[in-house]
Scaffold this active site. Structure first.
Site, PDB file in Angstrom:
ATOM      1  N   HIS A 101       0.607 -11.717   2.307  1.00  0.00           N
ATOM      2  CA  HIS A 101      -0.478 -10.987   1.636  1.00  0.00           C
ATOM      3  C   HIS A 101      -1.298 -11.897   0.711  1.00  0.00           C
ATOM      4  CE1 HIS A 101      -1.469  -6.576   0.426  1.00  0.00           C
ATOM      5  NE2 HIS A 101      -2.541  -7.327   0.351  1.00  0.00           N
ATOM      6  N   TYR A 148       0.827  -1.216   0.000  1.00  0.00           N
ATOM      7  CA  TYR A 148       0.000   0.000   0.000  1.00  0.00           C
ATOM      8  C   TYR A 148       0.865   1.273   0.000  1.00  0.00           C
ATOM      9  CZ  TYR A 148      -3.595  -3.227   1.837  1.00  0.00           C
ATOM     10  OH  TYR A 148      -4.448  -4.282   2.045  1.00  0.00           O
TER      11      TYR A 148
END
Ligand SMILES: NC(=O)c1ccc[n+]([C@@H]2O[C@H](COP(=O)([O-])OP(=O)(O)OC[C@H]3O[C@@H](n4cnc5c(N)ncnc54)[C@H](OP(=O)(O)O)[C@@H]3O)[C@@H](O)[C@H]2O)c1
Length: 280
Positions: A109, A51
């Protein structure tokens, strides 16, 4: 300020029953948005190396003036760093970027099963936990076979599996698979990230009935299913109301009705963990 109840993970650590998603919250205005959320009572902050905003999350924590120990910080390992030595360095880099001494929760992730390095990634996380860099080790977007492999090959059960869940993708099977293994399920895109779930007539009807907004109905649905949602909002009113979901109960039938909104192809972006390869 709303006080968020905690749940206990399989390793004994606590996790707030609702957290703040931070995808796309970046830069100076991002610091202010996260600070506002902290003021309202958010303590669990969900970030990821992918991010590009671990810095903002760390800065907001420092600016809040609250002790580090009050926060539950989650970050995530990108696919390009699944090999053992790379994973070890990636964990250290996340900690440096956040400017904290340890991560409360660290997740793989995506499993990227075609690359097949997620077991050694998990081992690197377990070893980092032994060195005090991580409190709880977990995964994201894992299917049952991925869970079974890490459990069998490392002897450690992930504390958390963070997966896509919203009213168009209710994930009854995967929720049961996590529960069977003692893993807490977190919901990403819990409000459906603008996919129309909030506008569904059923959700609107329940909002009227309970004098809540549609987001609150969906978040309450997650919580009563035993799921930890991490809604993202930059809007102060949404941030505040999204927290205010611990003072009413949907009926069992209403939860089933919302489950009935599930769609065969309900994923937001069609990201199937068996084949999806994250950007790296
Ligand atoms: N592990 C993974 O692979 C993965 C993947 C995706 C996301 N995530 C995590 O999950 C978090 C949440 O997912 P998300 O950001 O994709 O989607 P989301 O939380 O379902 O939806 C966010 C959107 O909903 C709006 N919103 C928030 N509260 C609302 C309310 N009460 N009423 C109406 N609209 C509302 C927000 O706009 P406003 O800002 O205007 O409120 C924003 O546009 C992410 O931020 C990230 O931390 C993880």
């Amino acid at each position: 300020m709303v006080k968020i109840p905690n749940i206990t993970l399989n390793d004994g650590y606590k996790l707030p029953a609702l957290g703040l998603g931070t995808y796309q919250i970046r830069g100076g205005e991002g610091v202010q948005q996260i600070l506002a959320a902290i003021k309202d009572g958010y303590r669990a902050l969900d970030t990821a190396t992918n991010y590009d905003n671990e810095g903002v999350v760390g800065e907001a924590i420092r600016k809040s003036g609250l002790p580090r120990s009050q926060f539950i910080v989650t970050s995530k390992l990108p696919g390009k760093y699944h090999e053992y030595n790379e994973a070890t360095k990636a964990i250290q880099e996340s900690i440096y970027r956040l400017g904290i001494d340890y991560l409360d929760l660290y997740l793989i992730h995506w499993p990227l099963p075609k690359r097949n390095h997620y077991v050694e990634a998990f081992q690197a996380m377990i070893d980092a936990k032994k060195r005090g860099l991580i409190r709880s080790v977990g995964v994201s977007n894992f299917e049952p076979e991925h869970l079974d492999r890490v459990i069998k090959e490392t002897g450690v059960t992930p504390a958390v599996n963070q997966i896509e869940i919203h009213p168009y993708w209710v994930q009854e099977r995967m929720l049961a698979e996590d529960q069977k293994r003692g893993i807490v399920t977190e919901a990403w895109s819990p409000l459906g990230r603008g996919n129309g779930a909030i506008q569904e007539p059923l959700i609107q009807k329940l909002a009227k009935k309970y004098h809540k907004n549609a987001g609150q109905i969906i978040l309450r649905w997650h919580i009563q299913r035993g799921i930890v949602p991490i809604p993202k909002s930059r809007n102060l009113n949404h941030q505040r109301t999204n927290l205010d979901v611990f003072n009413f109960d949907l009926t069992a039938d209403e939860i089933k009705e919302i489950n009935g909104l599930n769609k065969q192809d309900g994923r937001i972006d069609g990201q199937d963990p068996n084949v999806y390869e994250e950007f790296d």
